[in-house]
Design an enzyme around this catalytic site. Sequence first.
Site, PDB file in Angstrom:
ATOM      1  N   LYS A 178      51.341  21.588 -42.306  1.00  0.00           N
ATOM      2  CA  LYS A 178      52.674  22.217 -42.280  1.00  0.00           C
ATOM      3  C   LYS A 178      53.540  21.002 -42.434  1.00  0.00           C
ATOM      4  O   LYS A 178      53.956  20.388 -41.754  1.00  0.00           O
ATOM      5  CB  LYS A 178      53.172  22.748 -41.001  1.00  0.00           C
ATOM      6  CG  LYS A 178      54.176  23.990 -40.903  1.00  0.00           C
ATOM      7  CD  LYS A 178      55.814  23.730 -41.311  1.00  0.00           C
ATOM      8  CE  LYS A 178      56.214  23.053 -40.410  1.00  0.00           C
ATOM      9  NZ  LYS A 178      57.627  22.489 -40.904  1.00  0.00           N
ATOM     10  N   GLU A 254      51.912  11.597 -32.612  1.00  0.00           N
ATOM     11  CA  GLU A 254      52.715  10.202 -32.956  1.00  0.00           C
ATOM     12  C   GLU A 254      54.092  10.645 -33.055  1.00  0.00           C
ATOM     13  O   GLU A 254      54.446  11.364 -33.799  1.00  0.00           O
ATOM     14  CB  GLU A 254      52.211   9.698 -34.383  1.00  0.00           C
ATOM     15  CG  GLU A 254      50.503   9.485 -34.367  1.00  0.00           C
ATOM     16  CD  GLU A 254      49.906   9.076 -35.571  1.00  0.00           C
ATOM     17  OE1 GLU A 254      50.671   9.291 -36.664  1.00  0.00           O
ATOM     18  OE2 GLU A 254      48.904   8.366 -35.498  1.00  0.00           O
ATOM     19  N   CYS A 288      59.414   5.390 -38.227  1.00  0.00           N
ATOM     20  CA  CYS A 288      59.145   5.339 -36.748  1.00  0.00           C
ATOM     21  C   CYS A 288      59.052   4.116 -36.198  1.00  0.00           C
ATOM     22  O   CYS A 288      59.436   3.663 -35.068  1.00  0.00           O
ATOM     23  CB  CYS A 288      58.069   6.076 -36.405  1.00  0.00           C
ATOM     24  SG  CYS A 288      56.637   5.656 -37.334  1.00  0.00           S
ATOM     25  N   GLU A 390      66.919   7.042 -29.727  1.00  0.00           N
ATOM     26  CA  GLU A 390      66.413   6.988 -31.382  1.00  0.00           C
ATOM     27  C   GLU A 390      67.539   7.546 -32.181  1.00  0.00           C
ATOM     28  O   GLU A 390      67.748   8.861 -32.162  1.00  0.00           O
ATOM     29  CB  GLU A 390      65.052   7.600 -31.517  1.00  0.00           C
ATOM     30  CG  GLU A 390      64.623   7.340 -32.764  1.00  0.00           C
ATOM     31  CD  GLU A 390      63.291   7.972 -33.217  1.00  0.00           C
ATOM     32  OE1 GLU A 390      62.917   9.189 -32.817  1.00  0.00           O
ATOM     33  OE2 GLU A 390      62.474   7.428 -33.611  1.00  0.00           O
TER      34      GLU A 390
HETATM   35  P1  NAD Z   1      60.607  16.740 -35.862  1.00  0.00           P
HETATM   36  O1  NAD Z   1      60.022  16.622 -34.554  1.00  0.00           O
HETATM   37  O2  NAD Z   1      61.867  17.352 -35.938  1.00  0.00           O
HETATM   38  O3  NAD Z   1      59.564  17.808 -36.971  1.00  0.00           O
HETATM   39  C1  NAD Z   1      58.182  17.215 -37.292  1.00  0.00           C
HETATM   40  C2  NAD Z   1      57.632  18.552 -37.715  1.00  0.00           C
HETATM   41  O4  NAD Z   1      57.456  19.506 -36.620  1.00  0.00           O
HETATM   42  C3  NAD Z   1      58.223  19.330 -38.831  1.00  0.00           C
HETATM   43  O5  NAD Z   1      57.397  20.006 -39.736  1.00  0.00           O
HETATM   44  C4  NAD Z   1      58.911  20.373 -38.051  1.00  0.00           C
HETATM   45  O6  NAD Z   1      59.032  21.612 -38.888  1.00  0.00           O
HETATM   46  C5  NAD Z   1      57.878  20.623 -37.114  1.00  0.00           C
HETATM   47  N1  NAD Z   1      58.350  21.465 -35.852  1.00  0.00           N
HETATM   48  C6  NAD Z   1      59.399  21.142 -35.212  1.00  0.00           C
HETATM   49  N2  NAD Z   1      59.193  21.895 -33.922  1.00  0.00           N
HETATM   50  C7  NAD Z   1      57.996  22.718 -34.156  1.00  0.00           C
HETATM   51  C8  NAD Z   1      57.380  23.437 -33.106  1.00  0.00           C
HETATM   52  N3  NAD Z   1      58.147  23.738 -31.756  1.00  0.00           N
HETATM   53  N4  NAD Z   1      56.141  23.852 -33.175  1.00  0.00           N
HETATM   54  C9  NAD Z   1      55.586  23.363 -34.552  1.00  0.00           C
HETATM   55  N5  NAD Z   1      56.249  22.663 -35.258  1.00  0.00           N
HETATM   56  C10 NAD Z   1      57.473  22.164 -35.044  1.00  0.00           C
HETATM   57  O7  NAD Z   1      60.687  15.304 -36.474  1.00  0.00           O
HETATM   58  P2  NAD Z   1      61.293  15.003 -37.912  1.00  0.00           P
HETATM   59  O8  NAD Z   1      62.634  14.710 -37.606  1.00  0.00           O
HETATM   60  O9  NAD Z   1      60.524  15.587 -39.090  1.00  0.00           O
HETATM   61  O10 NAD Z   1      60.798  13.335 -37.908  1.00  0.00           O
HETATM   62  C11 NAD Z   1      61.485  12.318 -37.513  1.00  0.00           C
HETATM   63  C12 NAD Z   1      60.778  11.737 -36.219  1.00  0.00           C
HETATM   64  O11 NAD Z   1      59.478  11.509 -36.480  1.00  0.00           O
HETATM   65  C13 NAD Z   1      61.276  10.605 -35.438  1.00  0.00           C
HETATM   66  O12 NAD Z   1      61.534  10.589 -33.990  1.00  0.00           O
HETATM   67  C14 NAD Z   1      60.357   9.745 -35.916  1.00  0.00           C
HETATM   68  O13 NAD Z   1      60.510   8.396 -34.856  1.00  0.00           O
HETATM   69  C15 NAD Z   1      58.925  10.230 -35.718  1.00  0.00           C
HETATM   70  N6  NAD Z   1      57.880   9.724 -36.237  1.00  0.00           N
HETATM   71  C16 NAD Z   1      56.926   8.957 -35.528  1.00  0.00           C
HETATM   72  C17 NAD Z   1      55.866   8.354 -36.307  1.00  0.00           C
HETATM   73  C18 NAD Z   1      54.828   8.078 -35.472  1.00  0.00           C
HETATM   74  O14 NAD Z   1      53.645   7.347 -36.246  1.00  0.00           O
HETATM   75  N7  NAD Z   1      54.785   7.536 -34.309  1.00  0.00           N
HETATM   76  C19 NAD Z   1      56.007   8.524 -37.654  1.00  0.00           C
HETATM   77  C20 NAD Z   1      56.909   8.849 -38.497  1.00  0.00           C
HETATM   78  C21 NAD Z   1      58.090   9.610 -37.478  1.00  0.00           C
END
Ligand code: NAD
Length: 486
Positions: A178, A254, A288, A390
């Site tokens: 997804k 992550e 991230c 963040e």
């Molecule tokens: P997000 O959590 O808003 O969304 C990530 C994914 O989860 C999207 O595909 C979204 O549609 C899906 N999603 C959201 N709610 C859900 C639910 N209840 N059930 C299932 N799926 C759901 O994150 P984002 O805004 O896309 O990305 C930015 C964030 O990602 C930042 O916090 C960043 O630090 C983090 N990040 C972490 C890493 C790492 O390796 N630790 C790497 C990249 C980004």
Amino acid sequence: MKQILNFIDGEFVAGSHGRAFDKRSPVTNEVIASVAEASKADVDRAVAAGKAALRGPWGRMTTAERVDMLHAIADGITRRFDDFVATELSDTGMPVSLARHAFVPRGAANFKIFADIVKNVPSEFFEMATPDGRGAINYAIRRPVGVVGVICPWNAPLLLMTWKVGPALACGNTVVVKPSEETPQSAALLGEVMNEVGLPKGVYNVVHGFGPDSTGEFVTSHPDVDAITFTGETRTGAAIMKTAAVGARPVSLEMGGKNPAIVFADCDLDVAIENVMRSAFANTGQVCLGTERVYVERPLFERFVEALKRGAEALRLDRPELSGTGMGPLISQEHRGKVLSYYRKAVEEGANVVTGGGVPDMPAELKEGAWVQPTIWTGLPETASVVREEIFGPCCHVAPFDSEDEVIRLANDTRYGLSASVYTTNLARAHRVSAQLEAGIVWVNSWFLRDLRTAFGGAKQSGIGREGGVHSLEFYTELKNVCIKL
Ligand code: NAD
């Protein structure tokens, strides 16, 4: 307009309920694609296709055959390199240099490295004594977990998705991906590559849509999804963990970070500035592992802030496809709203705005894009929201410190623990400080230097589990012990 479809059982399909959503350009805010939203029934089909593929030719492949397939996928990405660069630019607005030299090559490397790892992984073997004196032997077989749900963020779409799909396939699993609703294109393009290289149908599936009560949750709550791997915000990870508890399915999470950089006065200033610049502003701060808190030993503080300001002000904000572009827009207007709210909060909380703090003056054709200025603050207490939360934008707060103990305490005073970086030429200090930092990865005199064989993941609320190298095998396989009585 471009149509982005789901990829289920080897075929590109619209959503069964006929719904689609718009994808807008971060650069201009124009609608650039219509994305087919997957319904619950579509997710059911994708998961069923994944289950069936495990019982089909994919499930019967030897490790050597899978390894060849993974190399073919990597070569397929390389053959379509320019197409992947174009999709990443179009979806995210990232500068072409970043896509060409880092993010797209990593998409291919993620398949190669895990192919090589599964090829070489040793197995355990134990002899044991038995009362009849004839003994028994034990050996372990690694089995795939099954259908893996892969939930991806938008900040480095191809890189972060393949970081999970690569090892999942290397271990013989099937996946239902997804992608983020903001970045649907590279996952769809990878579907074309999968068909071009002859990956069996149903091994790689892509379903588009949103998170809660939508496609994301349909995947994570599906009873036939055997494991869930997620990258994204901490609070989303926590919600997914709750969903995964139904059926006691394993998760690898992550998540977010509020990563510190610690600059000692004995550092090589050019090295520190070059790396802090990249870690604060690369990909418009949407990394991230990026730095949003910088601590500089007091004797160097003013020189450092001045040099970082010069660097930030020299960044060229422009169209992503131009080779001289140093920084693109944020991912969306919505995210820009969030980042700008922090820019305002910083001022309300008493920050000294060293540079930036607002919206840049862009040419007319780019005015509607999600542009913000690279921003540096000083003078805030550690309790300020821009120092604690963040932001995920091109900004950092720089604070002075006086002692090693003090800076370690400041760096660790956060609920996150993804990465940290330390700049010093004192070898003993580098080791001493690295050991005490509460983070999944610590860089010394560098940033974003990644050997894909090493463990990757976050401490505290930045993650659960480790992926990378053989550590990925722990999540994507289950060990089965076979005991043979002799
Ligand atoms: P997000 O959590 O808003 O969304 C990530 C994914 O989860 C999207 O595909 C979204 O549609 C899906 N999603 C959201 N709610 C859900 C639910 N209840 N059930 C299932 N799926 C759901 O994150 P984002 O805004 O896309 O990305 C930015 C964030 O990602 C930042 O916090 C960043 O630090 C983090 N990040 C972490 C890493 C790492 O390796 N630790 C790497 C990249 C980004």
